[in-house]
Scaffold this motif. Structure first.
Motif: not given
Ligand code: A2R
Ligand code: GDD
Length: 312
Positions: A294-311
């Motif tokens: 689902s698009m919701e999962k894509t957006i949630a996973d992408t947001l979590n990626y950035w939450r964990e990978n911001l420099r």
């Protein structure tokens, strides 16, 4: 099956390496000297502007199938760097096809083009079938339409086994922040961490685009490599366009902090196609593929990626 991924260090490349390796394929992937590859693959260095180097890579790795992903892949960048975009996407593709023609060996080639190729579509023509005339509306789209046409010419003239793809928008964790879902999610993650003011800069929210998760997209590419009909062009997408406002609203609902939306003139394009939505019955009929995530999962996973990978 021995698969060579040209442009393997890009966003899709990493996912395609995992998809093919998990299916038991032996994978080789190329990257530019400035890039690094990740995943289970033989690593090769290649600039597709150097045709002889492509021939050397083919002779070394001896693939059964080649996925050509290398490109200047951004519509926005193509407005700023039209010559570079044409050089990589058109001349680079001709170099790849010439090297493959000389290599012979019955290798299958999958050329990755874009849903943007349809461009200024006629009213009422969505969902767009692969037969729809192409009217590219930007430099990137024109180069990808050109790639597809040249692919068809090589397939017909030299009886080469080439499958062409028009991939619609795809997204997921690790995508560059110049693309809309990744861009919005990164801005939210930065605002949550107090790294920026709680402001979301946006461009044209009325454009409608068809978004598929990158993990679904690479499954489509594997299936097209296995079952796609030679000489055919396939749309790869969900088959349901949404406006960018919907993406924004969905992402903002996931934010842990209130964020104000502001229009950013720098994010508006010289011209933006109003709607691009594919008919995906051809790929479904030939391979059984359809988008599942689902698009919701894509957006949630992408947001979590950035939450964990911001420099920080
Ligand atoms: O521009 P870079 O440094 O990000 O490198 C990109 C690479 N590339 C090249 N590889 C070999 N020789 C070249 N002359 C050359 N120029 C650029 O191709 C990047 O690592 C890769 C393309 O990956 P992305 O830009 O991340 O695109 P993505 O999202 O993986 O799309 C794959 C394909 C592309 O053909 C798109 O136009 C299509 O799917 O939508
Ligand atoms: N990037 C970005 N940032 N886009 C925005 C923004 C913003 O803040 N606000 C609105 N948009 C709109 C763009 O104007 C465009 O209509 C839409 O969001 C999608 O833009 P991108 O995510 O930058 O992707 P694209 O459609 O230009 O190109 C992507 O999809 C193609 C397939 O349709 C790329 O992945 C291409 O490589 C791919 O071929």
């Amino acid at each position: 099956m021995r698969a060579l991924i040209i442009g393997g260090a890009g966003f899709v490349g990493g996912y395609l390496i995992s998809e093919l390796a998990s299916a038991g394929w032996e994978v080789g992937a190329t990257c530019l000297p400035s890039e690094t590859l990740s995943g289970e693959c033989a690593a090769l260095t290649l600039d597709i502007l150097k045709k002889d180097d492509i021939s050397a890579v083919l002779s070394d790795f001896r693939p059964d199938i080649v996925y050509h992903l290398a490109a200047q892949s951004s519509v926005a960048v193509s407005w700023k760097r039209p010559q570079l975009t044409a050089e990589i996407n058109v001349i680079g593709t001709i170099n790849v096809l010439e090297a493959l023609r000389e290599y012979g060996e019955g290798v299958r080639t999958v050329l990755i083009g874009s849903g943007e190729e349809y461009g200024f579509i006629r009213e009422g023509s969505c969902p767009l079938s692969e037969e729809e005339p192409l009217r590219p509306g930007n430099i990137y789209a024109a180069t990808k339409a050109c790639q597809g046409m040249i692919g068809e010419i090589y397939a017909r003239a030299y009886k080469m086994d080439i499958v062409m793809v028009r991939a619609f928008n795809h997204s997921g964790p690790k995508q560059a922040d110049i693309f809309v879902i990744s861009d919005f999610c990164k801005q939210i993650a930065e605002a949550e961490k107090g790294l920026r003011e709680p402001l979301m800069k946006v461009g044209n929210l009325s454009a409608k685009r068809d978004f598929t998760d990158v993990r679904d997209v690479v499954r489509a590419y594997r299936l097209l490599g296995e079952k796609g009909v030679s000489g055919r062009t396939y749309n790869v997408g969900r088959g349901k366009a949404v406006d960018i406002q919907f993406i924004l609203d969905t992402a903002l609902k996931m934010s842990e902090t209130p964020i104000e939306v502001v229009r950013d003139p720098a994010r508006m394009r010289a011209s933006d196609i109003p709607i691009i939505e594919p008919d995906v019955s051809l790929i479904r009929n030939d391979t059984g593929w359809q988008a599942e995530i689902s698009m919701e999962k894509t957006i949630a996973d992408t947001l979590n990626y950035w939450r964990e990978n911001l420099r920080l």
